[in-house]
Design a protein around this motif. Structure first.
Motif, mmCIF file in Angstrom:
data_model
loop_
_atom_site.group_PDB
_atom_site.id
_atom_site.type_symbol
_atom_site.label_atom_id
_atom_site.label_comp_id
_atom_site.label_asym_id
_atom_site.label_seq_id
_atom_site.Cartn_x
_atom_site.Cartn_y
_atom_site.Cartn_z
ATOM 1 N N MET A 1 0.849 -1.189 0.000
ATOM 2 C CA MET A 1 0.000 0.000 0.000
ATOM 3 C C MET A 1 0.890 1.246 0.000
ATOM 4 O O MET A 1 1.837 1.340 0.753
ATOM 5 C CB MET A 1 -0.908 0.003 1.238
ATOM 6 C CG MET A 1 -1.928 1.144 1.252
ATOM 7 S SD MET A 1 -3.012 1.111 2.708
ATOM 8 C CE MET A 1 -4.010 -0.328 2.346
ATOM 9 N N SER A 2 0.586 2.212 -0.888
ATOM 10 C CA SER A 2 1.383 3.434 -0.976
ATOM 11 C C SER A 2 1.142 4.304 0.247
ATOM 12 O O SER A 2 0.184 4.104 1.010
ATOM 13 C CB SER A 2 1.011 4.222 -2.238
ATOM 14 O OG SER A 2 -0.278 4.798 -2.095
ATOM 15 N N LEU A 3 2.034 5.281 0.419
ATOM 16 C CA LEU A 3 1.908 6.194 1.553
ATOM 17 C C LEU A 3 0.537 6.845 1.587
ATOM 18 O O LEU A 3 -0.134 6.849 2.628
ATOM 19 C CB LEU A 3 3.001 7.265 1.470
ATOM 20 C CG LEU A 3 2.867 8.442 2.444
ATOM 21 C CD1 LEU A 3 2.962 7.967 3.881
ATOM 22 C CD2 LEU A 3 3.925 9.499 2.147
ATOM 23 N N SER A 5 -2.227 5.958 0.140
ATOM 24 C CA SER A 5 -3.292 4.981 0.385
ATOM 25 C C SER A 5 -3.429 4.730 1.883
ATOM 26 O O SER A 5 -4.543 4.646 2.420
ATOM 27 C CB SER A 5 -2.999 3.673 -0.344
ATOM 28 O OG SER A 5 -3.024 3.856 -1.741
ATOM 29 N N GLU A 6 -2.284 4.643 2.577
ATOM 30 C CA GLU A 6 -2.306 4.475 4.029
ATOM 31 C C GLU A 6 -2.947 5.676 4.711
ATOM 32 O O GLU A 6 -3.771 5.534 5.626
ATOM 33 C CB GLU A 6 -0.883 4.305 4.564
ATOM 34 C CG GLU A 6 -0.209 3.002 4.213
ATOM 35 C CD GLU A 6 1.192 2.937 4.800
ATOM 36 O OE1 GLU A 6 1.382 3.393 5.944
ATOM 37 O OE2 GLU A 6 2.104 2.448 4.110
ATOM 38 N N GLU A 9 -6.761 5.797 4.239
ATOM 39 C CA GLU A 9 -7.452 4.853 5.124
ATOM 40 C C GLU A 9 -7.479 5.379 6.552
ATOM 41 O O GLU A 9 -8.471 5.209 7.264
ATOM 42 C CB GLU A 9 -6.771 3.484 5.061
ATOM 43 C CG GLU A 9 -6.956 2.759 3.737
ATOM 44 C CD GLU A 9 -8.418 2.636 3.343
ATOM 45 O OE1 GLU A 9 -9.231 2.202 4.193
ATOM 46 O OE2 GLU A 9 -8.759 2.986 2.203
ATOM 47 N N GLN A 10 -6.401 6.046 6.954
ATOM 48 C CA GLN A 10 -6.341 6.620 8.303
ATOM 49 C C GLN A 10 -7.367 7.746 8.454
ATOM 50 O O GLN A 10 -8.078 7.825 9.470
ATOM 51 C CB GLN A 10 -4.929 7.150 8.564
ATOM 52 C CG GLN A 10 -4.688 7.615 9.990
ATOM 53 C CD GLN A 10 -3.231 7.984 10.225
ATOM 54 O OE1 GLN A 10 -2.329 7.554 9.510
ATOM 55 N NE2 GLN A 10 -2.990 8.800 11.239
ATOM 56 N N LYS A 194 4.789 9.006 8.477
ATOM 57 C CA LYS A 194 5.485 7.787 8.886
ATOM 58 C C LYS A 194 7.002 7.914 8.742
ATOM 59 O O LYS A 194 7.713 6.940 8.476
ATOM 60 C CB LYS A 194 5.007 6.572 8.073
ATOM 61 C CG LYS A 194 3.521 6.513 7.788
ATOM 62 C CD LYS A 194 2.678 6.418 9.046
ATOM 63 C CE LYS A 194 1.185 6.298 8.684
ATOM 64 N NZ LYS A 194 0.314 6.352 9.872
#
Length: 325
Positions: A1-3, A5-6, A9-10, A194
Motif C-alpha cells: 500500500m502506498s503512503l 493509500s495508508e 485509510e487513516q 510515517k
C-alpha cells in the motif's frame, strides 16, 4: 500500500469537514467531488452551486456541501462578523469586517475558526499571501511559535523514499529562533508521513568548515532547536552531502547521529529551500506535495497555483490528517 493509500485509510476512520474556497476552479471542484465519492472527507466548496456543478461535469455527491457566501444566512453572517471583530481585537471595524468577509479565503478561514469545518485548502487560484494572511490574522500560530512555515513531503519510487523539506514556502530569511521553531514543527509534520525524523539544518558549511554570518545563524538555530526538543535527532550546520551520504558524513561530521542519515532537511532561508525542492522534483523525479503549513492552531493548506487535481486531493487528505492530530 502506498503512503497516500495508508493516509487515506487513516483519514477515513475520522472523516473531517474541509473547506475549499475556490469553487470557481475545475481542479478544486473535481478533487472535492472525488474526495466525497471516495468517502474520505466531507468537502465544503465555496461558490455558486450552478457553477460548481458545471465545473464538476456531473451531479454533485450528497457528501459534498456547497456554500455560496453571497447567499449565506444573514444571522449566521452577523455571527461571523461579530466573531471576526472580536478576534481582531479592535483592528477592524464591523463595516471593514463585512467587506473583508466578502473574500472567500477570509470567509473560509472563519468557518475553520468557528469550528464549522476542520481545515481549509486554498491557493490553486490565489497567491500564497491570500491564503496565509487570513490564517495568521484569525487562526494564528500555536503558543511558542512566532511564524508559520511551509513544508513539502518529497516521495519517489512508489512512496518508498520519503523526505521532508522546509521551509520552502513562507519565510524569506528566518532568524535563528525562527529556524529552530521550523525544525521542531517539521519533526511533527514528518511523523504524519510515517517518517522517524532525523533533522539536518543545511548550510554551505559543515561543523565550522566555513565562517560567515549565515553559517553562525544555522549553528545557533541547531543549538536552540535541541533545547526546544531535546528528544529529537537534530544536527547542524551540515552541507547536504554530509547530511545525506554516509561516507561523506564519516569524513565531515564523525560522531553525528544525523549526518549521513537525515530525512528531514531544514533550509537556511526561503530562496535555497524553494530552489532545492524544485530541483529534487524536476531533476530527481520526486513528487512534491505541499506546501503544508506548519505551526497554526488549526490546519490551513496553501496549494501551488500549478497544482493538479491530484495535488488538491492529496493536500486535502493531509489537511484532514492534521485536523485529527
Amino acid at each position: 500500500m502506498s503512503l497516500f493509500s495508508e493516509l487515506i485509510e487513516q483519514v477515513k476512520q475520522q472523516p473531517q469537514k474541509i473547506v475549499f474556497p475556490e469553487g470557481n476552479d475545475a481542479r478544486v471542484v473535481k478533487a472535492a467531488v472525488r474526495l466525497a465519492e471516495d468517502q474520505v472527507i466531507f468537502p465544503v466548496v465555496l461558490g455558486e452551486k450552478t457553477e460548481v456543478t458545471q465545473l464538476a461535469g456531473k451531479r454533485l455527491p450528497d457528501q459534498l456541501e456547497v456554500i455560496d457566501p453571497k447567499n449565506y444566512p444573514a444571522a449566521d453572517f452577523d455571527q461571523m462578523v461579530a466573531a471576526f471583530v472580536e478576534r481582531r481585537k479592535g483592528k477592524n471595524t464591523e463595516e471593514q469586517a463585512r467587506q473583508m468577509l466578502q473574500d472567500v479565503n477570509y470567509f473560509g478561514t472563519m468557518l475553520v475558526y468557528l469550528g464549522k469545518v476542520a481545515g481549509l485548502v486554498s491557493g490553486a487560484v490565489h497567491p500564497t499571501g491570500d491564503t496565509v494572511r487570513p490564517a495568521l490574522q484569525i487562526i494564528k500560530t500555536k503558543p511558542g511559535i512566532s511564524r508559520t512555515s511551509g513544508a513539502f513531503i518529497m516521495t519517489r519510487n512508489d512512496d518508498q523514499e520519503r523526505y521532508l523539506f522546509a521551509d520552502c514556502a513562507i519565510n524569506i530569511s528566518p532568524d535563528a529562533q525562527q529556524l529552530a521553531e521550523i525544525v521542531v514543527e517539521s519533526a511533527k509534520t514528518a511523523r504524519l508521513f510515517k517518517i522517524d525524523p532525523k533533522i539536518a539544518l543545511l548550510s554551505f558549511s559543515t561543523k565550522g568548515s566555513a565562517k560567515a554570518d549565515e553559517v553562525t545563524k544555522v549553528a545557533e538555530a541547531a543549538k536552540i532547536a535541541k533545547k526546544l526538543a531535546p528528544e529529537e535527532a537534530i544536527d547542524g550546520e551540515l552541507q547536504f552531502d554530509a547530511a545525506f551520504v554516509p561516507s561523506v558524513a564519516k569524513q565531515k561530521a564523525p560522531g553525528s547521529t544525523v549526518a549521513g542519515h537525515a530525512n528531514v532537511f531544514v533550509f537556511p532561508e526561503l530562496q535555497s529551500g524553494n530552489i532545492g525542492y524544485k530541483i529534487a522534483q524536476r531533476l530527481g523525479g520526486f513528487s512534491a506535495v505541499g506546501p503544508i503549513l506548519q505551526g497554526l492552531n488549526q490546519p490551513v493548506s496553501d496549494l501551488s497555483r500549478g497544482a493538479s487535481e491530484d495535488d488538491v486531493y492529496k493536500v486535502a487528505v493531509i489537511t484532514a490528517l492534521q485536523a485529527t492530530m
